[in-house]
Design a protein around this motif. Structure first.
Motif, PDB file in Angstrom:
ATOM      1  N   ILE A 362       0.835  -1.206   0.000  1.00  0.00           N
ATOM      2  CA  ILE A 362       0.000   0.000   0.000  1.00  0.00           C
ATOM      3  C   ILE A 362       0.869   1.254   0.000  1.00  0.00           C
ATOM      4  O   ILE A 362       0.583   2.230  -0.717  1.00  0.00           O
ATOM      5  CB  ILE A 362      -0.942  -0.018   1.220  1.00  0.00           C
ATOM      6  CG1 ILE A 362      -1.940  -1.170   1.093  1.00  0.00           C
ATOM      7  CG2 ILE A 362      -1.671   1.311   1.354  1.00  0.00           C
ATOM      8  CD1 ILE A 362      -2.823  -1.355   2.303  1.00  0.00           C
ATOM      9  N   LYS A 363       1.948   1.207   0.772  1.00  0.00           N
ATOM     10  CA  LYS A 363       2.856   2.347   0.818  1.00  0.00           C
ATOM     11  C   LYS A 363       3.493   2.584  -0.548  1.00  0.00           C
ATOM     12  O   LYS A 363       3.573   3.730  -1.026  1.00  0.00           O
ATOM     13  CB  LYS A 363       3.939   2.112   1.870  1.00  0.00           C
ATOM     14  CG  LYS A 363       4.907   3.264   2.026  1.00  0.00           C
ATOM     15  CD  LYS A 363       5.936   2.952   3.103  1.00  0.00           C
ATOM     16  CE  LYS A 363       6.947   4.081   3.240  1.00  0.00           C
ATOM     17  NZ  LYS A 363       7.968   3.775   4.277  1.00  0.00           N
ATOM     18  N   MET A 396      -2.892  -1.594 -12.316  1.00  0.00           N
ATOM     19  CA  MET A 396      -1.604  -2.291 -12.379  1.00  0.00           C
ATOM     20  C   MET A 396      -1.001  -2.454 -10.989  1.00  0.00           C
ATOM     21  O   MET A 396      -0.435  -3.502 -10.663  1.00  0.00           O
ATOM     22  CB  MET A 396      -0.642  -1.524 -13.289  1.00  0.00           C
ATOM     23  CG  MET A 396      -1.071  -1.480 -14.745  1.00  0.00           C
ATOM     24  SD  MET A 396       0.087  -0.566 -15.776  1.00  0.00           S
ATOM     25  CE  MET A 396       1.558  -1.573 -15.585  1.00  0.00           C
ATOM     26  N   LEU A 397      -1.123  -1.445 -10.151  1.00  0.00           N
ATOM     27  CA  LEU A 397      -0.584  -1.531  -8.792  1.00  0.00           C
ATOM     28  C   LEU A 397      -1.355  -2.533  -7.958  1.00  0.00           C
ATOM     29  O   LEU A 397      -0.768  -3.239  -7.127  1.00  0.00           O
ATOM     30  CB  LEU A 397      -0.607  -0.153  -8.133  1.00  0.00           C
ATOM     31  CG  LEU A 397       0.320   0.903  -8.735  1.00  0.00           C
ATOM     32  CD1 LEU A 397       0.125   2.248  -8.060  1.00  0.00           C
ATOM     33  CD2 LEU A 397       1.785   0.469  -8.622  1.00  0.00           C
ATOM     34  N   GLU A 398      -2.659  -2.624  -8.136  1.00  0.00           N
ATOM     35  CA  GLU A 398      -3.448  -3.599  -7.405  1.00  0.00           C
ATOM     36  C   GLU A 398      -3.081  -5.026  -7.799  1.00  0.00           C
ATOM     37  O   GLU A 398      -3.171  -5.940  -6.977  1.00  0.00           O
ATOM     38  CB  GLU A 398      -4.938  -3.352  -7.649  1.00  0.00           C
ATOM     39  CG  GLU A 398      -5.462  -2.092  -6.961  1.00  0.00           C
ATOM     40  CD  GLU A 398      -6.903  -1.796  -7.353  1.00  0.00           C
ATOM     41  OE1 GLU A 398      -7.444  -2.563  -8.182  1.00  0.00           O
ATOM     42  OE2 GLU A 398      -7.467  -0.816  -6.835  1.00  0.00           O
ATOM     43  N   GLU A 399      -2.674  -5.214  -9.040  1.00  0.00           N
ATOM     44  CA  GLU A 399      -2.225  -6.536  -9.495  1.00  0.00           C
ATOM     45  C   GLU A 399      -0.750  -6.783  -9.198  1.00  0.00           C
ATOM     46  O   GLU A 399      -0.174  -7.759  -9.671  1.00  0.00           O
ATOM     47  CB  GLU A 399      -2.477  -6.669 -11.001  1.00  0.00           C
ATOM     48  CG  GLU A 399      -3.945  -6.737 -11.370  1.00  0.00           C
ATOM     49  CD  GLU A 399      -4.148  -7.011 -12.848  1.00  0.00           C
ATOM     50  OE1 GLU A 399      -3.148  -6.965 -13.588  1.00  0.00           O
ATOM     51  OE2 GLU A 399      -5.292  -7.279 -13.245  1.00  0.00           O
ATOM     52  N   LYS A 400      -0.149  -5.891  -8.406  1.00  0.00           N
ATOM     53  CA  LYS A 400       1.242  -6.009  -7.962  1.00  0.00           C
ATOM     54  C   LYS A 400       2.219  -6.016  -9.130  1.00  0.00           C
ATOM     55  O   LYS A 400       3.247  -6.684  -9.099  1.00  0.00           O
ATOM     56  CB  LYS A 400       1.428  -7.275  -7.116  1.00  0.00           C
ATOM     57  CG  LYS A 400       0.581  -7.306  -5.866  1.00  0.00           C
ATOM     58  CD  LYS A 400       0.795  -8.584  -5.067  1.00  0.00           C
ATOM     59  CE  LYS A 400      -0.094  -8.613  -3.842  1.00  0.00           C
ATOM     60  NZ  LYS A 400       0.084  -9.861  -3.045  1.00  0.00           N
TER      61      LYS A 400
END
Length: 602
Positions: A362-363, A396-400
Motif C-alpha cells: 500500500i505504501k 496495475m498496482l493492485e495486481e502487484k
C-alpha cells in the motif's frame, strides 16, 4: 560465470615421461548452486515426506481373526508397503552417494566475499562422512520395519518375556521415526536456504506446517491400531495364565487350539474391567477395525482417531491403569500442545509478515501514485488525460505489477501514449526552424517515433567531435551545451521546453536521397546535464525510418496522381475519338441524303 547444469573444472595431471610437463584435462562437475541440485533437493524433500507417510503402513499389517483367536498378516498390504519403502530407501541411498561426490562451496571463502568450489573427492567424502548428516542418513535407511513387522514377530514371541519383546518392538518403531523426521527438517532447511524465492512464499511454509499436523495424526492413528492388537493379544495371554491353557503364540500360522473361553475373559461388547481393561483401545475392538481387510476404511478410522485426539490434546481419552497406555496418552497430549503452540506461533508470524507486506504494498502504491501525479503536473497534462491515466495505474498496482515511472508511456495503451506524446511534444516541434511550415501529418509522425529518455546529473549526452545521433526535446531539467575549441568558450543553457541537436534534422530531411548513418553530423559542442533530465529523443535511425516512410508515401501519391492523370487523358482521348466518329457519321448521312432521288427532284 557458472552454468546452471555444470561448471567446467580443470584438473592437473603429471605425465609419466622424463620431461615432467603437466597436461590439463577438463572434467564436468556438479554446480553446488545450480538448478540440477535444486531440483534434486526438492525431489528428495518430497521423498522424505512420502517415506515418513509410508512407514506407518507396516503397523496396519496385523489382523485379528476373532473366530480362531489368532493374528495374521495382510499380505497384499505387506507387498505394497515393502515396495513403497524400497523406492524411498533407494532415493535415500542415491542421496548418500550424491553427498560423497557432490562439490561444495567453502564457507570460509564465502564469508570473505569469494566463491571457492571444493572439488577434491577426498575432502568431499571426509566432510560428509564426519558430519551428523551421515549418521542420520544411515539410521534413516535401516530396513527395520521390513525385518521386524513383515515376519509377524509380535505373534511368534512366546513365554514370560513376551511383553519385554513387544516393548522392544515399539521402541524400534519410535527409534526409526526420529532420524527420518529429522531428515525432513534438514531437507526443508536446505531447500529454503538454496531457493530464496521458495522461502519467501508464505503458503509453502503454511502447507509444510499443515503437512506436519496431518502426518502426526497419521502416525498416532497407526500406533493406536498396533497397540490395540497388542492389547488384544495381551488379554488372551492373561486369560491363559488364569485358566492354565497351553502356551501359544496366537499366530494363525500355528495349529489352532480351542480358545472359546477367551470370549468370556476378553469380551469387547460387555467388557469386564476387573479382569482386563482395554482403556483407550476398546473403541478399535468394538468397531471391528482390527478384523477388517478394507484398508481405506481402517486407515480413515485410525487417522480420524489420531486427528481428533491430537486436536483435543487427548482430553477425552479414558485410560486404564496400564503404564504404557498412560504414557501414550501423555505423549499425545504433550505433542498435540507443542504442535498447537508451534502452529500458533507460525500463524502469528505469517499474519504479521502478510500485514507488513500488505502495508508495504500500500505504501509503494501511494508513493507510485504521487510520483505519477507529479509527472502529470510537471508535464501540464489536462484533467481528462489524468482521468484516463490513473485508473490504469491503480489497476496495475493492485495486481502487484511494477510501474516504471521513468518509462510510464510503455504501460499505457498505444493510442493513449500517442496522445500524451503529441500533447507534450507538438508545441516544441513547431518551434524548430527546420520544421516550421511542415505539414501537421509529418509532425505527428515524428511525435510517434519519439522515445522517453532520462539522464542523471552531470552526465555527458554527447561530446564535442562525436557523431550526433540524437535530437532531444527537454521536458524537465537543464542541459549545458558548450565548446572550448581553439580556446574559445561558448555556453548555452537548454531548459524545459527547448530542444537540442537540430542539426540532425538537416541531415535527415534536407536530402533528396535516404540519409546514411555513416554521414551523421559531427557535434561541434559538448552536451552535459546540469541536473537530472527528462526528455523525448528522436534517434537517427528513427529519423531515417520517417524519411523512408515519407518518401514512400510521396512516391505512392505521385504514382496515384499519375495514374489518375493517365486515366483522365485516356478518357478524353476516347471521348474525342467518339466525337470525331459522330461528326464523320453525320457528314456521311448528309452526303447520302443529297445523292438520293428525292433530293434530285427537289
Amino acid at each position: 560465470m557458472r552454468n546452471d547444469q555444470d561448471i567446467e573444472g580443470q584438473v592437473s595431471k603429471t605425465d609419466g615421461d622424463d620431461s615432467g610437463q603437466k597436461r590439463r584435462t577438463k572434467k564436468t562437475i556438479i554446480d553446488p548452486d545450480g538448478r540440477l541440485l535444486l531440483w534434486w533437493n526438492i525431489m528428495f524433500a518430497v521423498s522424505c515426506a512420502i517415506a515418513v507417510s509410508v512407514d506407518p503402513l507396516f503397523y496396519y499389517l496385523p489382523l485379528i481373526n476373532t473366530d480362531k483367536k489368532c493374528v495374521w498378516l495382510d499380505k497384499r498390504l505387506k507387498i505394497v508397503a515393502i515396495a513403497l519403502r524400497s523406492v524411498t530407501d533407494f532415493i535415500y541411498l542415491l542421496n548418500i552417494i550424491l553427498q560423497f561426490i557432490c562439490p561444495y562451496i567453502d564457507e570460509a571463502s564465502r564469508k570473505l566475499g569469494r566463491t571457492e568450489v571444493v572439488t577434491d573427492p577426498r575432502q568431499i567424502a571426509k566432510r560428509y562422512f564426519f558430519s551428523r548428516y551421515f549418521v542420520i542418513d544411515v539410521l534413516a535407511i535401516l530396513p527395520l520395519p521390513q525385518v521386524l513387522f513383515t515376519n509377524n514377530i509380535f505373534s511368534k514371541v512366546r513365554g514370560s518375556r513376551v511383553l519385554d519383546k513387544r516393548k522392544f518392538l515399539n521402541a524400534v518403531g519410535y527409534f526409526q521415526y526420529a532420524p527420518r523426521v529429522l531428515r525432513i527438517y534438514i531437507s526443508w532447511m536446505n531447500l529454503t536456504r538454496t531457493a530464496s524465492k521458495l522461502a519467501r512464499l508464505v503458503w509453502v511454509k503454511a502447507a509444510f506446517n499443515f503437512f506436519l499436523y496431518i502426518l502426526a495424526s497419521h502416525v498416532i492413528g497407526a500406533f493406536w491400531y498396533l497397540f490395540s492388537v497388542q492389547r488384544e493379544t495381551a488379554c488372551w495371554r492373561k486369560a491363559c495364565e488364569i485358566t492354565g491353557c497351553i502356551s501359544t503364540s496366537f499366530s494363525c500360522n500355528q495349529p489352532s487350539s480351542d480358545h472359546a473361553f477367551l470370549d468370556d475373559y476378553c469380551s469387547v461388547q460387555t467388557p469386564n474391567t476387573t479382569l482386563f481393561d482395554f482403556g483407550i483401545f476398546l473403541e478399535a475392538l468394538q468397531s471391528h477395525t482390527l478384523e477388517s481387510t478394507n484398508f481405506p476404511r481402517k486407515l480413515s478410522n485410525c487417522f480420524w482417531w489420531g486427528l481428533r485426539n491430537l486436536s483435543s490434546f487427548g482430553q477425552n481419552l479414558r485410560t486404564s491403569t496400564y503404564f504404557w497406555e498412560n504414557f501414550f496418552t501423555v505423549y499425545i497430549s504433550i505433542f498435540g500442545l507443542l504442535l498447537f503452540l508451534y502452529f500458533i506461533g507460525n500463524l502469528q508470524t505469517y499474519i504479521q509478515l502478510a500485514t507488513e507486506r500488505s502495508e508495504e504494498i500500500i505504501k509503494n502504491m501511494r508513493v507510485k501514485e504521487r510520483e505519477i501525479e507529479l509527472w502529470i503536473f510537471r508535464n501540464q497534462l489536462p484533467s481528462s488525460t489524468k482521468q484516463e491515466i490513473m485508473p490504469i495505474v491503480q489497476h496495475m498496482l493492485e495486481e502487484k505489477k511494477d510501474v516504471d515511472v521513468q518509462n510510464l508511456l510503455s504501460h499505457f495503451p498505444i493510442e493513449l501514449g500517442r496522445k500524451i506524446k503529441r500533447y507534450i511534444c507538438l508545441p516544441m516541434l513547431k518551434q524548430v526552424p527546420q520544421l516550421q511550415g511542415k505539414s501537421e501529418q509529418l509532425l505527428q509522425l515524428i511525435c510517434d517515433y519519439l522515445k522517453p529518455v532520462h539522464y542523471n546529473q552531470h552526465s555527458y549526452i554527447v561530446r564535442e567531435g562525436e557523431p550526433l545521433d540524437v535530437m532531444l526535446f527537454v521536458t524537465q531539467g537543464i542541459i549545458w551545451n558548450f565548446t572550448t575549441n581553439n580556446g574559445e568558450r561558448s555556453t548555452k543553457c537548454i531548459e524545459k521546453g527547448s530542444f537540442y541537436g537540430e542539426e540532425l534534422l538537416d541531415w535527415g530531411l534536407e536530402r533528396s536521397a535516404l540519409p546514411k548513418l555513416s554521414d551523421l553530423p559531427i557535434s561541434v559542442k559538448t552536451a552535459k546535464t546540469h541536473t537530472k533530465v527528462e526528455a523525448f529523443a528522436l534517434m537517427a535511425n528513427d529519423l531515417r525510418t520517417i524519411v523512408s516512410r515519407r518518401s514512400t508515401e510521396t512516391t505512392s501519391h505521385v504514382q496515384a496522381a499519375s495514374a489518375v492523370q493517365a486515366a483522365f487523358r485516356r478518357f478524353h482521348e476516347k471521348k474525342n475519338e467518339r466525337s470525331l466518329q459522330l461528326v464523320e457519321g453525320n457528314k456521311k448521312i448528309e452526303m447520302l441524303s443529297a445523292l438520293s432521288p428525292k433530293g434530285k427532284r427537289s
